[in-house]
Design an enzyme around this catalytic site. Sequence first.
Site, PDB file in Angstrom:
ATOM      1  N   ASP A   1       0.822  -1.205   0.000  1.00  0.00           N
ATOM      2  CA  ASP A   1       0.000   0.000   0.000  1.00  0.00           C
ATOM      3  C   ASP A   1       0.856   1.255   0.000  1.00  0.00           C
ATOM      4  O   ASP A   1       1.933   1.302   0.613  1.00  0.00           O
ATOM      5  CB  ASP A   1      -0.896  -0.023   1.242  1.00  0.00           C
TER       6      ASP A   1
ATOM      7  N   GLU B   1       1.166  -0.558  -5.150  1.00  0.00           N
ATOM      8  CA  GLU B   1       0.205   0.506  -5.412  1.00  0.00           C
ATOM      9  C   GLU B   1       1.023   1.790  -5.544  1.00  0.00           C
ATOM     10  O   GLU B   1       1.411   2.395  -4.551  1.00  0.00           O
ATOM     11  CB  GLU B   1      -0.806   0.641  -4.280  1.00  0.00           C
TER      12      GLU B   1
END
Length: 742
Positions: free
Chosen positions: A418, A471
């Site tokens: 993330d 990401e």
Amino acid sequence: MTDTTDPTVPTRTGAGSTPVMPLGEHELGATATGSFHEPHAVLGAHEYEGGVTIRTLKPFASEVAVLLPDGTAHAMEHEYDGIWTAALPLKEVPSYRIRVTWTDGADWVDTEEPYRFLPTIGELDLHLIREGRHEELWRALGAHVRTVDGVEGASFTVWAPNARAVQVIGSFNGWNGRLHSMRSLGASGVWEIFVPGAGDGATYKFRILGPDGQWREKADPMARAAEVPPATGSVITTSDFEWSDEHWLAERAGADALASRMSVYEVHLASWRPGLGYRELAQELTEYVADMGFTHVEFMPLAEHPFGGSWGYQVTGYYAPTSRLGSPDELRHLIDTLHNAGIGVIMDWVPAHFPKDEWALGRFDGTPLYEHADPRRGEHPDWGTYIFDTGRNEVRNFLVANACYWLEEFHVDGLRVDAVASMLYLDYSREDGQWIPNRHGGREDLENIAFLQETTATAYKRAPGIVMIAEESTSFPGVTRPTDTGGLGFGFKWNMGWMHDTLEYLGQDPIHRQYHHGELTFSMVYQYSENFVLPLSHDEVVHGKGSLLRKAPGDDWQQAASLRSYLTFQWTHPGKQLIFMGIEFAQGTEWNEQAGLPWWLLEYPLHRGAQQLVRDLNALQAEFPALYQRDQDPGGFEWLIGDDAGHNVLSFVRRDAAGDPVAVVVNFSPEPWHDYRIPLPEGGDWLEVLNTDAPVYGGSGVGNLGRVHAEPLPLHGREHSVRLSVPPLGAVILAPQRLREG
């Protein structure tokens, strides 16, 4: 020493018979209050001038005795504030127990003495921790049930280098830290104690005396289980789970992820069907995902987090699966069940930041330990969180080992990392003067870059066949390039550009889409610069963004038709596919983690139709390798007509490794286009293998009766072309008839 025929009656040492090892009042006082950094130097057994001095801390006892292996009991004298002492004329330190009579008048109790055991962590472990190279850190630190010298208990180890003292408190000692002060293991910064009798299921924390003289109660950073929030204690846990996914892991190790099909269903487990735990989800989620034809699930973060509304992105227990849904072994059961159904498991992992909860990682030993001390590097301005100091060996090790932990202990098939963009740049979300340039004067975060490279390299080395997914929303070069050529080493990167551009296009009124046609085609300009996943994630259906269905203009039918065409474009575009739960049946409202998914919508044809389309797209992708096999090979994609902005139509060909084609035509206009001619790469009969306007999907039925014939009429440089009926807001997929005949 006086002998006795009754071993339950303590003998007493006469004055001056065996000298007591002397200690200063400071050492005794600090030990009695649990604030001494080396309690094992005071308590326990120590050879001294031909005898052995034994001390124990029993602050509420009325009588205390030492029990020797021969069954004799030797009385201890109260020395200082709960510390009891005996000096025995022994030539070596014996195994012994402590007999205690408490002031409440109850019968005596025989107990094991925690300060008679050697350290349970070895010098090699401590060396690797200092160097930041302990790839199995979870085996060295934390709480571990074990048997030492025949005594069952639990060892506790924690890294707190700036602490003045550390205690372990828990359900096994009445949360009284005086009874179990830990010893400092020198320059490693690690503290340790073995607690007899502590076992599986016990709750505990560390009580830490910081340099400022303040005590803090902290959850174990390495805890492998935690209490159900809002409780914040760590839980001792052991695993007796037996995996049955050996065949899956062996196949995974030999697969080529780039050339394999990857259709990912992103899931927030707690709200997929509220009320289901890991064990129930093992049946219901597995059956659903298998029926829909997805190859993978991606779990939003499962590491323990205090606030459910963070969806797991504010982690306090990096090694503890969230207890909201069950035990760690029940999570293992869920993953094992998915594997046995042929479904891979990706998990979101959050190394970019962590919350400031006072009982967790922040200011862990009273100082900035896991986080950067300077707020210009150590605090995230957008999220109100701390940022890991990955330039510190032990912190980097904590995170790298954590990645390995999930891959190895839970057989996770990949990690989606993330907020990578926030880790790559020192000025991320910061104004001038709010950030510090790197040593070269640049904005790149060199420590985080090195950390990410080490993480991906270590993960791929230790867990063959897994995928690491970034990401990452910027144009940082080489995200999926190997680390030995300077890249970050990820297997895939989320294509945030494709997502933003195409959703921008989808939101336009069809009459204006001709002016935005480039937003559909631009992704092919950079498609082969990285290995991409095309994400339609939870981020696109929260925070006021509405549902994917409602992003398109028009009435319900037009919105559903647009969604079907858009998903077909996603499934046939080069790259791997990911959609968030609920998108597959055209959820009409924004996702709410507290309400769960509106499964009742499947009573209505438009929603059942969207679900059936996704099921059929997955099946079609599995049937035709052209739709996934050469995602990163420029030879696997050709435009047929990419510039027909006036009709809001684009068409292209995908090819598999053998060169066999599949043709795709997508119409984002509400008008059907009859007698629409496109070139095809070969002549003969082509099957209409999918039409999103079919009545089974809720469409109007405009199509080509399942078959077209490519004529020898040249068009756009190709020798054959075909005349089609292209449905309104619809997509058509064509395949040569010979492929199904074969």
